[in-house]
Design an enzyme around this catalytic site. Structure first.
Site, PDB file in Angstrom:
ATOM      1  N   ASN A  91       0.828  -1.188   0.000  1.00  0.00           N
ATOM      2  CA  ASN A  91       0.000   0.000   0.000  1.00  0.00           C
ATOM      3  C   ASN A  91       0.871   1.250   0.000  1.00  0.00           C
ATOM      4  OD1 ASN A  91      -0.422   1.904   2.572  1.00  0.00           O
ATOM      5  ND2 ASN A  91       0.252  -0.116   3.289  1.00  0.00           N
ATOM      6  N   GLY A 145      -0.353   6.875   1.961  1.00  0.00           N
ATOM      7  CA  GLY A 145       0.279   8.170   2.208  1.00  0.00           C
ATOM      8  C   GLY A 145      -0.345   8.979   3.318  1.00  0.00           C
ATOM      9  N   LEU A 146      -0.791   8.281   4.373  1.00  0.00           N
ATOM     10  CA  LEU A 146      -1.298   8.961   5.570  1.00  0.00           C
ATOM     11  C   LEU A 146      -2.495   9.864   5.285  1.00  0.00           C
ATOM     12  CD1 LEU A 146       2.086   9.920   7.286  1.00  0.00           C
ATOM     13  CD2 LEU A 146       0.589   7.987   7.848  1.00  0.00           C
ATOM     14  N   ASN A 161      -2.453   6.999  16.819  1.00  0.00           N
ATOM     15  CA  ASN A 161      -1.257   6.894  15.981  1.00  0.00           C
ATOM     16  C   ASN A 161      -0.946   8.256  15.375  1.00  0.00           C
ATOM     17  OD1 ASN A 161       0.064   6.367  13.134  1.00  0.00           O
ATOM     18  ND2 ASN A 161       0.479   4.549  14.348  1.00  0.00           N
ATOM     19  N   CYS A 213       6.695   5.272   8.606  1.00  0.00           N
ATOM     20  CA  CYS A 213       5.868   5.146   7.407  1.00  0.00           C
ATOM     21  C   CYS A 213       6.719   5.243   6.147  1.00  0.00           C
ATOM     22  CB  CYS A 213       4.784   6.223   7.387  1.00  0.00           C
ATOM     23  SG  CYS A 213       3.705   6.085   5.938  1.00  0.00           S
ATOM     24  N   ILE A 257       6.729  -4.642  13.736  1.00  0.00           N
ATOM     25  CA  ILE A 257       7.338  -3.789  12.724  1.00  0.00           C
ATOM     26  C   ILE A 257       6.248  -3.104  11.890  1.00  0.00           C
ATOM     27  CG2 ILE A 257       9.423  -5.175  12.570  1.00  0.00           C
ATOM     28  CD1 ILE A 257       8.276  -6.440   9.995  1.00  0.00           C
ATOM     29  N   ASN A 258       6.588  -1.938  11.354  1.00  0.00           N
ATOM     30  CA  ASN A 258       5.753  -1.352  10.329  1.00  0.00           C
ATOM     31  C   ASN A 258       6.041  -2.123   9.034  1.00  0.00           C
ATOM     32  OD1 ASN A 258       4.065   0.376   8.843  1.00  0.00           O
ATOM     33  ND2 ASN A 258       4.766   2.183   9.948  1.00  0.00           N
ATOM     34  N   GLY A 290       1.391  -8.324   5.338  1.00  0.00           N
ATOM     35  CA  GLY A 290       0.743  -9.608   5.138  1.00  0.00           C
ATOM     36  C   GLY A 290       1.561 -10.746   5.708  1.00  0.00           C
ATOM     37  N   GLY A 307      -2.833  -6.231  11.318  1.00  0.00           N
ATOM     38  CA  GLY A 307      -3.034  -5.229  10.288  1.00  0.00           C
ATOM     39  C   GLY A 307      -3.715  -5.732   9.040  1.00  0.00           C
TER      40      GLY A 307
END
Length: 303
Positions: free
Chosen positions: A69, A72-73, A100, A131, A192-193, A218, A266
């Site tokens: 993805n 972009g916030l 967040n 991000c 982790i992100n 994923g 997530g």
């Protein structure tokens, strides 16, 4: 009876299952599907000082074991979140929520955290320095110990709420960065992100995503996430929130054995919107299967 409650940074939560930021909106969207009060808490959509439209489309690419993805916030900005989103949430969620926060400079992180610190609904501030989908901020703060130290120190000076720093896996030494967070006063670490990835359209020979690259999430990233949670939990003396590819109750147990106090979920929310509820309901069965009576007692149980 299986004991599934845990304590995260001084706040008791009924279970360790937390939907991850960006996959659960501001919560009330999912409240139409089930009673979201069954959750330990959830991390709401990444929020910035000013409204953001996000990145150009297309910004989603499918993968065989996950997705990429580059949203972009996209968010309405912190003032609208406080004025409009949190009151809607209060009607359907009666626990503390995790906020967040993202920014493009230290002052923006400070501004947004200071605003959210005044909200009684907010229990924790999850400060996202990880991000990969924005330029001039986000992940750039989380790749150097000195930069993450500066953000953490500045945010801690303006809030009394527990500050959890969300880290990127796109680094060579995750431990040194986690230690910098702890040294600056962080109350916890989440990781982790997403990892940085891309896809190419074979017909056009161009990147699928307009931004070329984006955050890969994923089930494919679970082993990487587990390894980093293990490394960080052994190196710091503050709680770790584990995430990355978690999709079932067994994964939650594995994350906790690696050192996670709580576990975020997530991408699986986007596949199955009921997954967090179902994982919570399934935890006692899995605990019984593996001879676990209390989740608090297994945290960091893998040597």
């Amino acid at each position: 009876m299986a004991e599934i409650a845990v304590n995260l940074c001084g706040i008791d939560i009924s279970n360790p299952v937390i939907p991850a930021s960006g996959t659960f909106g501001y919560g009330y969207e999912y409240a139409d599907l089930y009673d979201i009060n069954c959750l330990g808490t959830f991390s709401f959509k990444g929020t910035t000082k000013e409204p953001r439209f996000g990145n150009p489309t297309p910004r989603i690419a499918e993968c065989s074991a996950g997705m990429i993805n580059s949203v972009g916030l996209q968010n309405p900005g912190v003032d609208k979140v406080i004025e409009e989103e949190l009151p809607k949430l209060a009607k359907c969620f009666h626990k503390k929520v995790m906020a967040n926060v993202s920014g493009f400079c230290v002052d923006e992180y400070v501004y947004t955290c200071e605003k959210l610190d005044k909200c009684d609904q907010v229990g924790w501030l999850e400060v996202n320095v990880s991000c990969p989908n924005v330029h001039g901020g986000g992940m750039s703060f989380g790749t150097q110990p000195s930069a993450v130290y500066e953000v953490t120190k500045a945010v801690k000076a303006v809030t009394k709420k527990p500050v959890i720093i969300k880290l990127t896996p796109n680094v060579t030494d995750i431990v040194s960065i986690a230690k910098a967070c702890e040294d600056a006063g962080a109350d916890g670490i989440s990781l982790i992100n997403t990892m940085l990835g891309m896809r190419i359209n074979l017909k056009t020979r161009q990147p699928v995503i307009a931004n070329k690259m984006g955050g890969f999430s994923g089930s494919a990233i679970f082993p990487v996430a587990l390894r980093m949670v293990y490394q960080v939990s052994k190196a710091v003396n503050i709680p770790v929130v584990g995430m990355g590819g978690v999709s079932c109750a067994e994964d939650v147990i594995e994350m906790m054995l690696a050192g996670a106090t709580a576990v975020q979920i997530g991408a699986q929310n986007l596949i199955d919107p009921y997954c967090c509820r179902d994982i919570i309901n399934d935890l006692p069965r899995v605990m019984t299967k593996y001879g676990i009576s209390c989740l608090r007692e297994i945290i960091g149980g893998c040597n």
